[in-house]
Design an enzyme around this catalytic site. Structure first.
Site, mmCIF file in Angstrom:
data_model
loop_
_atom_site.group_PDB
_atom_site.id
_atom_site.type_symbol
_atom_site.label_atom_id
_atom_site.label_comp_id
_atom_site.label_asym_id
_atom_site.label_seq_id
_atom_site.Cartn_x
_atom_site.Cartn_y
_atom_site.Cartn_z
ATOM 1 N N SER A 1 0.858 -1.152 0.552
ATOM 2 C CA SER A 1 -0.280 -0.498 0.126
ATOM 3 C C SER A 1 0.845 1.467 0.212
ATOM 4 O O SER A 1 0.591 1.798 -0.495
ATOM 5 C CB SER A 1 -0.752 0.159 0.916
ATOM 6 O OG SER A 1 -1.594 -0.968 1.252
ATOM 7 N N HIS B 1 -1.648 -3.129 -7.168
ATOM 8 C CA HIS B 1 -2.561 -2.514 -5.568
ATOM 9 C C HIS B 1 -3.743 -2.609 -5.409
ATOM 10 O O HIS B 1 -4.374 -2.307 -6.695
ATOM 11 C CB HIS B 1 -1.510 -1.215 -5.719
ATOM 12 C CG HIS B 1 -2.599 -0.995 -4.026
ATOM 13 N ND1 HIS B 1 -2.566 0.195 -3.634
ATOM 14 C CD2 HIS B 1 -3.125 -1.875 -2.873
ATOM 15 C CE1 HIS B 1 -3.640 0.549 -2.467
ATOM 16 N NE2 HIS B 1 -2.971 -0.379 -1.821
ATOM 17 N N GLU C 1 -3.821 -0.459 -8.855
ATOM 18 C CA GLU C 1 -3.217 -0.131 -9.394
ATOM 19 C C GLU C 1 -1.615 -0.141 -9.636
ATOM 20 O O GLU C 1 -1.286 -0.937 -8.693
ATOM 21 C CB GLU C 1 -2.599 1.402 -7.965
ATOM 22 C CG GLU C 1 -3.498 2.512 -7.302
ATOM 23 C CD GLU C 1 -3.233 3.040 -6.280
ATOM 24 O OE1 GLU C 1 -4.039 4.237 -6.615
ATOM 25 O OE2 GLU C 1 -2.413 2.054 -6.073
ATOM 26 N N ASN D 1 -5.122 5.919 -2.172
ATOM 27 C CA ASN D 1 -4.643 5.699 -0.441
ATOM 28 C C ASN D 1 -4.716 7.773 -0.571
ATOM 29 O O ASN D 1 -4.426 8.035 0.481
ATOM 30 C CB ASN D 1 -3.341 5.276 0.329
ATOM 31 C CG ASN D 1 -4.593 4.308 0.086
ATOM 32 O OD1 ASN D 1 -5.509 3.212 0.455
ATOM 33 N ND2 ASN D 1 -2.953 2.549 0.401
HETATM 34 N N1 LIG Z 1 -5.804 -4.739 4.093
HETATM 35 C C1 LIG Z 1 -5.895 -4.070 3.174
HETATM 36 O O1 LIG Z 1 -7.031 -3.107 3.637
HETATM 37 C C2 LIG Z 1 -4.887 -3.911 1.834
HETATM 38 C C3 LIG Z 1 -5.605 -3.234 1.004
HETATM 39 C C4 LIG Z 1 -4.687 -2.944 -0.308
HETATM 40 C C5 LIG Z 1 -3.835 -3.352 0.018
HETATM 41 N N2 LIG Z 1 -3.024 -4.222 1.380
HETATM 42 C C6 LIG Z 1 -1.245 -4.881 1.294
HETATM 43 O O2 LIG Z 1 -1.357 -6.224 1.704
HETATM 44 C C7 LIG Z 1 -0.550 -6.819 1.779
HETATM 45 C C8 LIG Z 1 -1.438 -7.541 2.491
HETATM 46 O O3 LIG Z 1 -1.909 -6.591 3.889
HETATM 47 P P1 LIG Z 1 -2.875 -7.787 4.662
HETATM 48 O O4 LIG Z 1 -3.797 -6.663 4.866
HETATM 49 O O5 LIG Z 1 -3.775 -9.367 2.707
HETATM 50 O O6 LIG Z 1 -2.202 -8.681 5.430
HETATM 51 P P2 LIG Z 1 -2.313 -9.617 6.699
HETATM 52 O O7 LIG Z 1 -1.693 -9.360 7.583
HETATM 53 O O8 LIG Z 1 -3.885 -9.926 7.160
HETATM 54 O O9 LIG Z 1 -1.790 -10.930 5.797
HETATM 55 C C9 LIG Z 1 -0.818 -11.485 5.643
HETATM 56 C C10 LIG Z 1 -0.868 -12.362 5.395
HETATM 57 O O10 LIG Z 1 0.540 -13.300 4.990
HETATM 58 C C11 LIG Z 1 1.563 -13.943 5.924
HETATM 59 N N3 LIG Z 1 2.803 -14.000 5.108
HETATM 60 C C12 LIG Z 1 3.910 -13.424 6.291
HETATM 61 N N4 LIG Z 1 5.062 -13.835 6.462
HETATM 62 C C13 LIG Z 1 4.705 -14.617 5.308
HETATM 63 C C14 LIG Z 1 6.472 -15.108 4.239
HETATM 64 N N5 LIG Z 1 7.263 -14.808 4.094
HETATM 65 N N6 LIG Z 1 5.537 -15.986 3.023
HETATM 66 C C15 LIG Z 1 3.995 -15.932 2.911
HETATM 67 N N7 LIG Z 1 3.715 -15.547 3.644
HETATM 68 C C16 LIG Z 1 3.338 -14.924 5.270
HETATM 69 C C17 LIG Z 1 1.144 -13.885 6.783
HETATM 70 O O11 LIG Z 1 0.946 -15.421 7.636
HETATM 71 C C18 LIG Z 1 -0.617 -13.933 6.807
HETATM 72 O O12 LIG Z 1 -0.895 -14.613 6.661
HETATM 73 C C19 LIG Z 1 0.018 -5.165 2.623
HETATM 74 O O13 LIG Z 1 0.886 -5.419 1.558
HETATM 75 C C20 LIG Z 1 -0.912 -4.221 2.473
HETATM 76 O O14 LIG Z 1 -0.214 -2.566 2.826
HETATM 77 C C21 LIG Z 1 -3.717 -4.665 1.712
#
Ligand SMILES: NC(=O)c1ccc[n+]([C@@H]2O[C@H](COP(=O)([O-])OP(=O)(O)OC[C@H]3O[C@@H](n4cnc5c(N)ncnc54)[C@H](O)[C@@H]3O)[C@@H](O)[C@H]2O)c1
Length: 292
Positions: A127, A148, A160, A198
């Site tokens: 993000s 994104h 994005e 964002n």
């Molecule tokens: N949550 C949102 O609204 C949103 C929206 C757009 C983008 N994002 C981006 O997406 C990414 C993930 O966010 P999220 O909200 O899904 O996070 P989350 O914490 O819900 O999920 C992350 C997952 O990654 C796993 N993980 C950690 N280390 C790992 C590894 N080495 N190999 C494989 N898996 C691993 C964790 O166990 C977890 O299941 C971030 O960069 C975030 O900024 C999030």
């Protein structure tokens, strides 16, 4: 470049649905997380979303029940779970969706660089982090970029496509094509803080967080007024819980650092994150989610 097979790393809030979007577009996809229970949660999410979409088509009489059941199994059957990068040897495109921390992303990109074919594009769902810094963990920074999605990934149409300093034009174009292959609308942007969406969304959220602090009114009342006024499908506090407070806080802090005090970080959000209450994914945030 046509994507014949893809992978998603991280099966959390975003990863399971991203895998679903790819599989629903008839592209086989491997979904990787660090523990089987997280992989299973991602696979369940993908099934649930597919089922919901297909039920909608049955209700509209666009599919029969039998066709929907068959399509459900075909779609979820295209997603293979792994905790060990199994099946990454012949992927064309990877979407990384691990927590928003540079050291985790760089470790994952180093592993992906070693384990995927040389032509594969390595994309991050970050993000706010720097694509150039993430790409520096690989020997192919020209094939690294941001990709994104927005929450919920199965519904939101926009992606994005974010160029890092070293991203090649060919990579960015191939990623935009892949976005269309999975039925999304790509927009191209640079790695400015907050990219496009964002920067706008958090600016609006920021003002409401500031207002809550100054007025002392309850987050529930404020969220309700926003939804009653149809200014959004949910209020900013509920949205933050749903997105994950750790991710939301990180983005808010990053924007504040980049653009100064016209962005506001809600102190209560920091307190909740420090206490390990990350919103819906841990069951407690601004709201109690009670397993729902
Ligand atoms: N949550 C949102 O609204 C949103 C929206 C757009 C983008 N994002 C981006 O997406 C990414 C993930 O966010 P999220 O909200 O899904 O996070 P989350 O914490 O819900 O999920 C992350 C997952 O990654 C796993 N993980 C950690 N280390 C790992 C590894 N080495 N190999 C494989 N898996 C691993 C964790 O166990 C977890 O299941 C971030 O960069 C975030 O900024 C999030």
């Amino acid at each position: 470049m046509f994507v014949f097979k893809a992978a998603v790393v991280g099966a959390g809030t975003m990863g399971g649905e991203i895998a679903q979007v790819i599989a629903a577009s008839e592209v086989p996809v491997v979904l990787k997380d660090v523990e089987q229970k997280f992989v299973d949660t991602g696979l369940e999410k993908a099934r649930e979303v597919t089922e919901r979409q297909l039920n909608g088509l049955v209700e509209k009489e666009k599919l029969t029940r039998e066709q929907a059941d068959e399509r459900l199994e075909e779609t979820v059957g295209r997603i293979t779970g792994t905790t060990e990068y199994q099946g990454f040897g012949d992927v064309d495109f990877v979407v990384e969706a691990v927590p928003e921390r540079m050291e985790i992303k760089q470790a994952v990109f180093g592993e992906l660089d070693a384990l995927t074919p040389g032509h594969a594009i390595l994309a991050s769902n970050t993000s706010a982090l720097s694509i150039s810094e993430i790409g520096s963990a690989t020997a192919r920074p020209d094939k690294v970029l941001g990709f994104h999605f927005f929450i919920p990934a199965s519904v939101m149409r926009l992606i994005e496509v974010v160029d890092g300093e070293f991203t090649s034009e060919e990579t960015a174009q191939a990623a935009a094509n892949f976005a269309m292959q999975i039925r999304k609308n790509p927009i191209r942007c640079g790695e400015e803080p907050g990219f496009v969406v964002n920067r706008v969304l958090v600016a609006a959220g920021s003002e409401i967080w500031r207002y809550q602090d100054e007025s002392g009114r309850s987050v529930e009342d404020i969220d309700k007024e926003i939804t009653d006024a149809k200014a959004g499908p949910m209020g900013p506090f509920y949205l933050a819980d749903w997105s994950g407070l750790d991710t939301t806080l990180h983005v808010a802090e990053h924007l504040r650092e980049a653009y100064g005090d016209r962005f506001y970080v809600h102190p209560k959000m920091r307190e909740l994150v420090e206490a390990g209450n990350l919103g819906q994914k841990t069951g407690q945030g601004y709201y109690s989610h009670g397993g729902d």
